[in-house]
Write a protein that holds these residues in place. Structure first.
Motif, PDB file in Angstrom:
ATOM      1  N   GLN A 117       0.818  -1.012  -0.097  1.00  0.00           N
ATOM      2  CA  GLN A 117      -0.031  -0.122   0.013  1.00  0.00           C
ATOM      3  C   GLN A 117       0.880   1.282  -0.133  1.00  0.00           C
ATOM      4  OE1 GLN A 117      -2.239  -1.400   3.572  1.00  0.00           O
ATOM      5  NE2 GLN A 117      -3.973  -0.724   2.667  1.00  0.00           N
ATOM      6  N   ALA A 118       0.484   2.332  -0.467  1.00  0.00           N
ATOM      7  CA  ALA A 118       1.137   3.663  -0.540  1.00  0.00           C
ATOM      8  C   ALA A 118       1.631   4.090   0.815  1.00  0.00           C
ATOM      9  CB  ALA A 118       0.109   4.493  -1.204  1.00  0.00           C
ATOM     10  N   ASP A 119       0.568   3.819   1.499  1.00  0.00           N
ATOM     11  CA  ASP A 119       1.094   4.201   3.233  1.00  0.00           C
ATOM     12  C   ASP A 119       2.423   3.530   3.611  1.00  0.00           C
ATOM     13  OD1 ASP A 119      -0.508   2.046   3.447  1.00  0.00           O
ATOM     14  OD2 ASP A 119      -1.271   2.745   5.311  1.00  0.00           O
ATOM     15  N   ILE A 120       2.393   2.670   3.330  1.00  0.00           N
ATOM     16  CA  ILE A 120       3.593   1.476   3.845  1.00  0.00           C
ATOM     17  C   ILE A 120       4.987   2.096   3.001  1.00  0.00           C
ATOM     18  CG2 ILE A 120       4.788  -0.521   3.967  1.00  0.00           C
ATOM     19  CD1 ILE A 120       2.603  -0.155   5.899  1.00  0.00           C
ATOM     20  N   ILE A 121       4.634   2.476   1.633  1.00  0.00           N
ATOM     21  CA  ILE A 121       5.596   2.744   0.814  1.00  0.00           C
ATOM     22  C   ILE A 121       6.290   4.058   1.313  1.00  0.00           C
ATOM     23  CG2 ILE A 121       6.198   3.588  -1.522  1.00  0.00           C
ATOM     24  CD1 ILE A 121       4.369   1.351  -2.523  1.00  0.00           C
ATOM     25  N   LEU A 122       5.224   5.051   1.797  1.00  0.00           N
ATOM     26  CA  LEU A 122       5.711   6.301   2.140  1.00  0.00           C
ATOM     27  C   LEU A 122       6.399   6.243   3.499  1.00  0.00           C
ATOM     28  CD1 LEU A 122       2.995   8.636   0.551  1.00  0.00           C
ATOM     29  CD2 LEU A 122       5.164   8.364  -0.114  1.00  0.00           C
ATOM     30  N   LEU A 123       6.057   5.408   4.444  1.00  0.00           N
ATOM     31  CA  LEU A 123       6.462   5.363   5.770  1.00  0.00           C
ATOM     32  C   LEU A 123       8.027   4.911   5.601  1.00  0.00           C
ATOM     33  CD1 LEU A 123       6.237   5.071   8.642  1.00  0.00           C
ATOM     34  CD2 LEU A 123       5.576   2.778   8.447  1.00  0.00           C
ATOM     35  N   CYS A 124       8.231   4.002   4.791  1.00  0.00           N
ATOM     36  CA  CYS A 124       9.587   3.644   4.661  1.00  0.00           C
ATOM     37  C   CYS A 124      10.545   4.547   3.805  1.00  0.00           C
ATOM     38  CB  CYS A 124       9.624   2.460   3.729  1.00  0.00           C
ATOM     39  SG  CYS A 124       9.169   0.895   4.485  1.00  0.00           S
ATOM     40  N   VAL A 125      10.057   5.267   2.931  1.00  0.00           N
ATOM     41  CA  VAL A 125      10.663   6.305   2.381  1.00  0.00           C
ATOM     42  C   VAL A 125      10.982   7.435   3.103  1.00  0.00           C
ATOM     43  CG1 VAL A 125      10.639   8.003   0.330  1.00  0.00           C
ATOM     44  CG2 VAL A 125       9.759   5.713  -0.106  1.00  0.00           C
ATOM     45  N   ARG A 126       9.985   7.901   3.858  1.00  0.00           N
ATOM     46  CA  ARG A 126      10.330   8.891   5.082  1.00  0.00           C
ATOM     47  C   ARG A 126      11.082   8.638   6.039  1.00  0.00           C
ATOM     48  NH1 ARG A 126       7.570   9.858   9.412  1.00  0.00           N
ATOM     49  NH2 ARG A 126       5.832   8.385   8.633  1.00  0.00           N
ATOM     50  N   TRP A 127      11.160   7.403   6.607  1.00  0.00           N
ATOM     51  CA  TRP A 127      11.963   7.216   7.582  1.00  0.00           C
ATOM     52  C   TRP A 127      13.398   7.111   6.984  1.00  0.00           C
ATOM     53  CZ3 TRP A 127       9.379   2.580  10.718  1.00  0.00           C
ATOM     54  CH2 TRP A 127       8.550   2.945  11.507  1.00  0.00           C
ATOM     55  N   TYR A 128      13.662   6.679   6.059  1.00  0.00           N
ATOM     56  CA  TYR A 128      14.936   6.495   5.301  1.00  0.00           C
ATOM     57  C   TYR A 128      15.658   7.662   5.187  1.00  0.00           C
ATOM     58  CZ  TYR A 128      18.956   5.136   2.583  1.00  0.00           C
ATOM     59  OH  TYR A 128      20.325   4.916   2.273  1.00  0.00           O
ATOM     60  N   LEU A 129      14.782   8.687   4.714  1.00  0.00           N
ATOM     61  CA  LEU A 129      15.257  10.063   4.300  1.00  0.00           C
ATOM     62  C   LEU A 129      15.292  10.977   5.703  1.00  0.00           C
ATOM     63  CD1 LEU A 129      13.078  10.768   1.033  1.00  0.00           C
ATOM     64  CD2 LEU A 129      15.420   9.921   1.042  1.00  0.00           C
ATOM     65  N   ARG A 130      14.805  10.547   6.426  1.00  0.00           N
ATOM     66  CA  ARG A 130      14.632  11.580   7.929  1.00  0.00           C
ATOM     67  C   ARG A 130      15.789  10.972   8.842  1.00  0.00           C
ATOM     68  NH1 ARG A 130      15.358  13.586  11.704  1.00  0.00           N
ATOM     69  NH2 ARG A 130      13.994  14.942  13.169  1.00  0.00           N
ATOM     70  N   TYR A 131      15.822   9.509   8.997  1.00  0.00           N
ATOM     71  CA  TYR A 131      16.629   8.972   9.998  1.00  0.00           C
ATOM     72  C   TYR A 131      17.993   8.113   9.763  1.00  0.00           C
ATOM     73  CZ  TYR A 131      12.437  10.042  12.545  1.00  0.00           C
ATOM     74  OH  TYR A 131      11.140  10.582  12.727  1.00  0.00           O
ATOM     75  N   ALA A 132      18.851   8.236  10.429  1.00  0.00           N
ATOM     76  CA  ALA A 132      20.010   7.611  10.148  1.00  0.00           C
ATOM     77  C   ALA A 132      19.979   5.933   9.879  1.00  0.00           C
ATOM     78  CB  ALA A 132      21.181   8.004  10.782  1.00  0.00           C
ATOM     79  N   LEU A 133      19.256   5.620   9.038  1.00  0.00           N
ATOM     80  CA  LEU A 133      18.877   3.881   8.889  1.00  0.00           C
ATOM     81  C   LEU A 133      19.467   3.385   7.605  1.00  0.00           C
ATOM     82  CD1 LEU A 133      15.193   4.322   9.896  1.00  0.00           C
ATOM     83  CD2 LEU A 133      17.089   3.391  11.378  1.00  0.00           C
ATOM     84  N   SER A 134      19.891   2.205   7.814  1.00  0.00           N
ATOM     85  CA  SER A 134      20.180   1.572   6.540  1.00  0.00           C
ATOM     86  C   SER A 134      19.029   0.786   5.766  1.00  0.00           C
ATOM     87  CB  SER A 134      21.283   0.370   6.854  1.00  0.00           C
ATOM     88  OG  SER A 134      20.701  -0.682   7.569  1.00  0.00           O
ATOM     89  N   TYR A 135      19.035   0.358   4.801  1.00  0.00           N
ATOM     90  CA  TYR A 135      17.818  -0.330   3.871  1.00  0.00           C
ATOM     91  C   TYR A 135      17.678  -1.624   4.721  1.00  0.00           C
ATOM     92  CZ  TYR A 135      18.166   2.780   0.322  1.00  0.00           C
ATOM     93  OH  TYR A 135      18.168   3.957  -0.612  1.00  0.00           O
TER      94      TYR A 135
END
Length: 263
Positions: free
Chosen positions: A15-33
């Motif tokens: 779903q779009a909300d899951i995709i945007l959650l992952c994208v937003r978290w990756y771009l906002r916090y120091a996380l690896s894939y």
């Protein structure tokens, strides 16, 4: 803002909300894939880290493009500097500028650190601050850095002062822009290192985000990802109209709204 998110997310298995959650978290916090892959498992979702990578590559530039017209106006006191970014074991240069309040003005990734690169960066910065609704360009145009930056007919204003470090390329670039009339003659160039402490501190936030990924493997991958890092940094700093600094819930709602979703 688009009211049809299904077009952007068509054929996706999530779903779009899951995709945007992952994208937003990756771009906002120091996380690896891989960090995000594990975090999704905790939520009962099996998402491969390479899938999240593809989401970031697809939607980070789209987020930056959709955010542009909603940014607040920066002031006329600029601080410019470049920081190094490693791509496939080779150092590239991320040119960045903020105003005296720390708001991001513009950024540009370049393989070179010379007067031509500095001039190209300032042209891009001037265009973004003088055109209220920047024209959209394809990723191919952006990656090749051939986004009509040499067309200076729409550049109608300039910063009052530009603070930079002692890099000899900056005076040459500014002088050439003044000769061609892109910059007004009265624009002051200051080469005082301590005046640039603000942008050096701002670099750290972007650099911190790049560390978990252990570097980039292509210029295109780096540029797409950096678009996302920079725009999320702008949102975090409260540069988007209607979203104050560090208002996390408002940031979440903004990203969803930009993609035509209701939260």
């Amino acid at each position: 803002m688009s009211n049809q998110p299904q077009n952007l997310f068509k054929w996706r298995h999530f779903q779009a909300d899951i995709i945007l959650l992952c994208v937003r978290w990756y771009l906002r916090y120091a996380l690896s894939y891989r960090d995000l892959e594990e975090m999704m498992v905790e939520r009962g979702l099996s998402v491969d880290h390479t899938t999240i990578y593809r989401w970031v590559q697809r939607y980070a530039p789209e987020l930056e493009k959709r955010c542009r017209s909603h940014l607040k106006v920066c002031n006329d006191s600029w601080k410019g500097d470049e920081t190094s970014i490693k791509i496939k074991k080779v150092w590239f240069y991320l040119y960045r500028a903020v105003d005296s309040e720390g708001n991001t003005i513009e950024f540009l990734l370049s393989p070179m650190r010379d007067a031509e690169a500095a001039k190209r960066f300032f042209l891009k910065a001037l265009r973004s601050t003088t055109v209220s609704a920047p024209q959209a360009h394809s990723i191919e145009e952006q990656v090749s850095q051939s986004t009509a930056l040499t067309d200076t007919t729409t550049l109608m204003s300039a910063p009052r002062v530009i603070n930079v470090d002692k890099n000899a390329a900056y005076p040459k670039a500014i002088a050439e822009l003044k000769v061609t009339g892109v910059l007004l003659q009265h624009v002051e160039l200051r080469q005082v290192k301590y005046l640039n402490n603000l942008i050096e501190q701002d670099h750290r936030f972007i650099k911190r985000l790049t560390r978990p990924g252990m570097g980039f493997f292509s210029f295109e991958t780096a540029w797409r990802t950096l678009w996302g890092f920079e725009v999320m940094n702008m949102i975090r700093k409260g540069q988007v109209q209607g979203v104050e600094k560090d208002e996390v819930r408002s940031q979440v709602a903004l990203v969803a709204k930009l993609f035509g979703m209701i939260v």
